[in-house]
Design a protein around this motif. Structure first.
Motif, PDB file in Angstrom:
ATOM      1  N   LEU A  35      28.206  47.771  40.071  1.00  0.00           N
ATOM      2  CA  LEU A  35      29.613  47.439  40.304  1.00  0.00           C
ATOM      3  C   LEU A  35      29.763  46.368  41.377  1.00  0.00           C
ATOM      4  CD1 LEU A  35      31.194  51.012  40.182  1.00  0.00           C
ATOM      5  CD2 LEU A  35      31.443  49.205  38.475  1.00  0.00           C
ATOM      6  N   GLN A  36      28.922  46.411  42.403  1.00  0.00           N
ATOM      7  CA  GLN A  36      29.026  45.426  43.468  1.00  0.00           C
ATOM      8  C   GLN A  36      28.770  44.013  42.957  1.00  0.00           C
ATOM      9  OE1 GLN A  36      26.102  46.276  46.458  1.00  0.00           O
ATOM     10  NE2 GLN A  36      24.365  46.051  45.083  1.00  0.00           N
ATOM     11  N   ASP A  37      27.939  43.888  41.926  1.00  0.00           N
ATOM     12  CA  ASP A  37      27.664  42.566  41.362  1.00  0.00           C
ATOM     13  C   ASP A  37      28.850  42.045  40.547  1.00  0.00           C
ATOM     14  OD1 ASP A  37      25.175  42.443  42.536  1.00  0.00           O
ATOM     15  OD2 ASP A  37      24.148  43.305  40.822  1.00  0.00           O
ATOM     16  N   PHE A  38      29.537  42.956  39.868  1.00  0.00           N
ATOM     17  CA  PHE A  38      30.773  42.551  39.186  1.00  0.00           C
ATOM     18  C   PHE A  38      31.803  42.087  40.219  1.00  0.00           C
ATOM     19  CE2 PHE A  38      29.279  45.226  35.568  1.00  0.00           C
ATOM     20  CZ  PHE A  38      29.420  44.278  34.559  1.00  0.00           C
ATOM     21  N   ASN A  39      31.905  42.814  41.310  1.00  0.00           N
ATOM     22  CA  ASN A  39      32.869  42.444  42.358  1.00  0.00           C
ATOM     23  C   ASN A  39      32.569  41.058  42.929  1.00  0.00           C
ATOM     24  OD1 ASN A  39      34.269  44.839  42.114  1.00  0.00           O
ATOM     25  ND2 ASN A  39      33.184  45.858  43.774  1.00  0.00           N
ATOM     26  N   LYS A  40      31.299  40.790  43.193  1.00  0.00           N
ATOM     27  CA  LYS A  40      30.915  39.479  43.729  1.00  0.00           C
ATOM     28  C   LYS A  40      31.259  38.371  42.739  1.00  0.00           C
ATOM     29  CE  LYS A  40      27.118  41.060  46.696  1.00  0.00           C
ATOM     30  NZ  LYS A  40      25.634  41.082  46.880  1.00  0.00           N
ATOM     31  N   PHE A  41      30.994  38.633  41.472  1.00  0.00           N
ATOM     32  CA  PHE A  41      31.302  37.629  40.445  1.00  0.00           C
ATOM     33  C   PHE A  41      32.806  37.354  40.382  1.00  0.00           C
ATOM     34  CE2 PHE A  41      32.688  36.655  36.111  1.00  0.00           C
ATOM     35  CZ  PHE A  41      31.964  35.491  35.868  1.00  0.00           C
ATOM     36  N   LEU A  42      33.602  38.422  40.409  1.00  0.00           N
ATOM     37  CA  LEU A  42      35.051  38.262  40.296  1.00  0.00           C
ATOM     38  C   LEU A  42      35.667  37.652  41.543  1.00  0.00           C
ATOM     39  CD1 LEU A  42      35.761  41.605  38.423  1.00  0.00           C
ATOM     40  CD2 LEU A  42      36.116  39.303  37.503  1.00  0.00           C
ATOM     41  N   GLU A  43      35.054  37.888  42.678  1.00  0.00           N
ATOM     42  CA  GLU A  43      35.529  37.231  43.904  1.00  0.00           C
ATOM     43  C   GLU A  43      35.302  35.726  43.834  1.00  0.00           C
ATOM     44  OE1 GLU A  43      33.414  39.318  46.897  1.00  0.00           O
ATOM     45  OE2 GLU A  43      34.765  41.063  46.878  1.00  0.00           O
ATOM     46  N   ALA A  44      34.175  35.340  43.226  1.00  0.00           N
ATOM     47  CA  ALA A  44      33.861  33.917  43.094  1.00  0.00           C
ATOM     48  C   ALA A  44      34.555  33.280  41.892  1.00  0.00           C
ATOM     49  CB  ALA A  44      32.343  33.731  42.975  1.00  0.00           C
ATOM     50  N   ASN A  45      34.858  34.105  40.876  1.00  0.00           N
ATOM     51  CA  ASN A  45      35.490  33.612  39.645  1.00  0.00           C
ATOM     52  C   ASN A  45      36.671  34.529  39.300  1.00  0.00           C
ATOM     53  OD1 ASN A  45      33.198  31.600  38.610  1.00  0.00           O
ATOM     54  ND2 ASN A  45      32.206  33.503  39.267  1.00  0.00           N
ATOM     55  N   PRO A  46      37.745  34.464  40.082  1.00  0.00           N
ATOM     56  CA  PRO A  46      38.830  35.445  39.943  1.00  0.00           C
ATOM     57  C   PRO A  46      39.577  35.360  38.612  1.00  0.00           C
ATOM     58  CG  PRO A  46      39.446  33.697  41.468  1.00  0.00           C
ATOM     59  CD  PRO A  46      38.003  33.492  41.156  1.00  0.00           C
ATOM     60  N   ILE A  47      39.762  36.524  38.023  1.00  0.00           N
ATOM     61  CA  ILE A  47      40.645  36.696  36.876  1.00  0.00           C
ATOM     62  C   ILE A  47      41.936  37.294  37.419  1.00  0.00           C
ATOM     63  CG2 ILE A  47      40.995  37.960  34.702  1.00  0.00           C
ATOM     64  CD1 ILE A  47      37.931  37.924  34.355  1.00  0.00           C
ATOM     65  N   PRO A  48      43.113  36.796  37.038  1.00  0.00           N
ATOM     66  CA  PRO A  48      44.384  37.283  37.599  1.00  0.00           C
ATOM     67  C   PRO A  48      44.482  38.809  37.611  1.00  0.00           C
ATOM     68  CG  PRO A  48      44.789  35.395  36.199  1.00  0.00           C
ATOM     69  CD  PRO A  48      43.326  35.715  36.046  1.00  0.00           C
ATOM     70  N   GLU A  49      44.823  39.340  38.797  1.00  0.00           N
ATOM     71  CA  GLU A  49      45.066  40.773  39.014  1.00  0.00           C
ATOM     72  C   GLU A  49      43.828  41.642  38.762  1.00  0.00           C
ATOM     73  OE1 GLU A  49      48.507  42.075  36.868  1.00  0.00           O
ATOM     74  OE2 GLU A  49      49.632  40.255  37.334  1.00  0.00           O
ATOM     75  N   TRP A  50      42.652  41.038  38.920  1.00  0.00           N
ATOM     76  CA  TRP A  50      41.443  41.796  38.584  1.00  0.00           C
ATOM     77  C   TRP A  50      41.253  43.032  39.467  1.00  0.00           C
ATOM     78  CZ3 TRP A  50      37.319  42.580  41.927  1.00  0.00           C
ATOM     79  CH2 TRP A  50      37.247  41.758  43.064  1.00  0.00           C
ATOM     80  N   LYS A  51      41.619  42.952  40.740  1.00  0.00           N
ATOM     81  CA  LYS A  51      41.423  44.104  41.622  1.00  0.00           C
ATOM     82  C   LYS A  51      42.241  45.308  41.170  1.00  0.00           C
ATOM     83  CE  LYS A  51      40.119  41.542  45.780  1.00  0.00           C
ATOM     84  NZ  LYS A  51      40.431  41.244  47.197  1.00  0.00           N
ATOM     85  N   GLU A  52      43.462  45.047  40.722  1.00  0.00           N
ATOM     86  CA  GLU A  52      44.312  46.132  40.238  1.00  0.00           C
ATOM     87  C   GLU A  52      43.820  46.661  38.896  1.00  0.00           C
ATOM     88  OE1 GLU A  52      46.844  47.687  41.745  1.00  0.00           O
ATOM     89  OE2 GLU A  52      46.308  46.504  43.512  1.00  0.00           O
ATOM     90  N   LYS A  53      43.391  45.754  38.043  1.00  0.00           N
ATOM     91  CA  LYS A  53      43.016  46.125  36.667  1.00  0.00           C
ATOM     92  C   LYS A  53      41.739  46.948  36.584  1.00  0.00           C
ATOM     93  CE  LYS A  53      45.395  42.312  34.349  1.00  0.00           C
ATOM     94  NZ  LYS A  53      45.257  41.077  33.542  1.00  0.00           N
ATOM     95  N   ILE A  54      40.870  46.845  37.599  1.00  0.00           N
ATOM     96  CA  ILE A  54      39.616  47.601  37.498  1.00  0.00           C
ATOM     97  C   ILE A  54      39.626  48.878  38.347  1.00  0.00           C
ATOM     98  CG2 ILE A  54      38.305  45.491  37.026  1.00  0.00           C
ATOM     99  CD1 ILE A  54      37.160  45.696  39.873  1.00  0.00           C
ATOM    100  N   LYS A  55      40.774  49.203  38.917  1.00  0.00           N
ATOM    101  CA  LYS A  55      40.878  50.458  39.650  1.00  0.00           C
ATOM    102  C   LYS A  55      40.750  51.630  38.682  1.00  0.00           C
ATOM    103  CE  LYS A  55      43.652  49.041  43.655  1.00  0.00           C
ATOM    104  NZ  LYS A  55      44.977  49.172  44.330  1.00  0.00           N
TER     105      LYS A  55
END
Length: 398
Positions: free
Chosen positions: A12-32
């Motif tokens: 999961l931490q690797d997905f987070n790093k990827f999304l921080e560098a390549n943000p998809i709109p509202e990704w933090k909310e959507k993966i809760k």
């Protein structure tokens, strides 16, 4: 698109790093999510929606590169090394001709993105990639799904093998994740046999590989043990030079004089070496790891014939040279010039990510050499693999 079960290969931490560098709109909310399993499902949906969106924030190629890096390199810490006798391409093959050939054979899935729909059956080839450097063909890389497993955390996880035909070092690597391989239990041996048959074009699943003329060849067990010994010897002799630099001056002369005073009728070289071993062991215990600039041995298993002669290791992967067993067996090991297993710590020149070492265990196993990467080896895995394979190829007979 690869499945949720495939996504569970990636932390999961690797997905987070990827999304921080390549943000998809509202990704933090959507993966809760309330559970880890639910979070993977949410991440998979996030990526699937992004891939199918008319207007994308992250390209399919960027997602594909992330997935391939993690499935082919990052978590593949247990690798079977073979030679090959034949292959359609060489390091001198024209890159364009290789691309054209692979593109014409759709069954080889050349450059197929992992974001595309795929067959989820076992022993399904998902993609083939070529690696080049300065216009030279370096390797052909195949990613194949081979099994499904149940883990303590997840009811189903897809298992992939990363297959590398290394044209620079003339090797074929079958790369696995050790934890997954252990969960396969007895099936692991069957899968290994099946993969070798597939690559050699001997099964229905192997028909697609037949035109590549891959002829995977087993390693001679004696050659494998000699190769591991040579790598053990390199680091050990280097370490002994360092220890010797801290030894008392004219140690041999002083030891000979001492033995003469003890009334020995003959002062043999072996006697001098045995006493020096005690001194070297004491010196080694006072040195720090920074003194061993190029690296060190941290474990070994030595067998004389079919009998296990000795096995020694340090729990913290520190140098083995303050071990009594190492010095007691050193002369015999160097005389036999064979080693069943060795744990090696190498210092890397100019690492890109600040991780300046690679920690591996090499083992001779029936028809191959196994490389087991240890301890924070996920970072710069590709570079570390290249370093170790070059070391191995230097001594492994062609």
């Amino acid at each position: 698109m690869i499945t949720v079960s495939t996504f569970k290969n990636i932390q999961l931490q690797d997905f987070n790093k990827f999304l921080e560098a390549n943000p998809i709109p509202e990704w933090k909310e959507k993966i809760k999510a309330d559970t880890i399993n639910a979070r993977y499902i949410a991440i998979h949906k996030l990526f699937t929606d992004e891939i199918n969106a008319e207007k994308r924030s992250v390209s399919n190629e960027t997602i594909d590169a992330f997935l391939f890096e993690h499935l082919f390199y990052t978590y593949k810490n247990y690798q079977y090394v073979y030679r090959f006798d034949d292959f359609k391409f060489t390091a001198e093959s024209s890159i364009d001709s290789v691309r054209d050939y692979l593109s014409e054979r759709t069954e080889l899935c050349y450059n197929r993105l992992l974001t595309e729909q795929a067959n989820t059956d076992n022993f399904t080839l998902h993609t083939t990639r070529i690696e080049e450097k300065a216009g030279k063909l370096i390797s052909l890389n195949f990613l194949m799904k081979i099994a499904d497993i149940r883990t303590m955390r997840f009811p189903e996880v897809d298992v992939y093998v990363a297959i590398k035909v290394d044209l620079v070092n003339s090797m074929i690597l079958l790369k696995f994740n050790l934890t997954q391989l252990e969960l396969l239990n007895s099936n692991a041996t069957k899968i290994l046999i099946e993969l070798k048959r597939i690559l050699n074009g001997q099964t229905q699943a192997g028909h697609k590989f037949e035109p590549l003329n891959i002829n995977l060849s087993s390693l001679n067990e004696k050659d494998a043990k000699k190769t591991i010994f040579k790598l053990f010897e390199e680091l050990s002799l280097d370490a002994e030079d360092i220890i010797n630099a801290h030894a008392p001056s004219e140690a041999d002369v002083k030891i000979s004089k001492f033995l003469d005073q003890m009334g020995l009728s003959e002062i043999k070289s072996d006697y001098i070496q045995q006493i020096k071993a005690v001194i070297y062991q004491e010196i080694s215990s006072a040195l720090t790891i920074s003194d061993f600039k190029n690296g060190w041995v941290y474990r070994f298993t030595f067998r004389e014939g079919l009998t296990t002669k000795a096995s020694s290791r340090t729990d913290d992967y520190s140098p083995i040279y303050n071990s009594k067993i190492y010095w007691h067996l050193k002369e015999l090991i160097f005389k036999e010039e064979e080693m069943q297993e060795a744990g090696l710590h190498y210092t890397l020149p100019n690492p890109p990510d600040g991780s300046n070492y690679v920690l591996v265990r090499l083992e001779s196993r029936s028809d191959c050499i196994i490389i087991n990467y240890y301890h924070r080896m996920r970072y710069n895995r590709k570079g570390k693999e290249e370093f170790v394979l070059q070391k191995l190829n230097k001594h492994l007979p062609k």
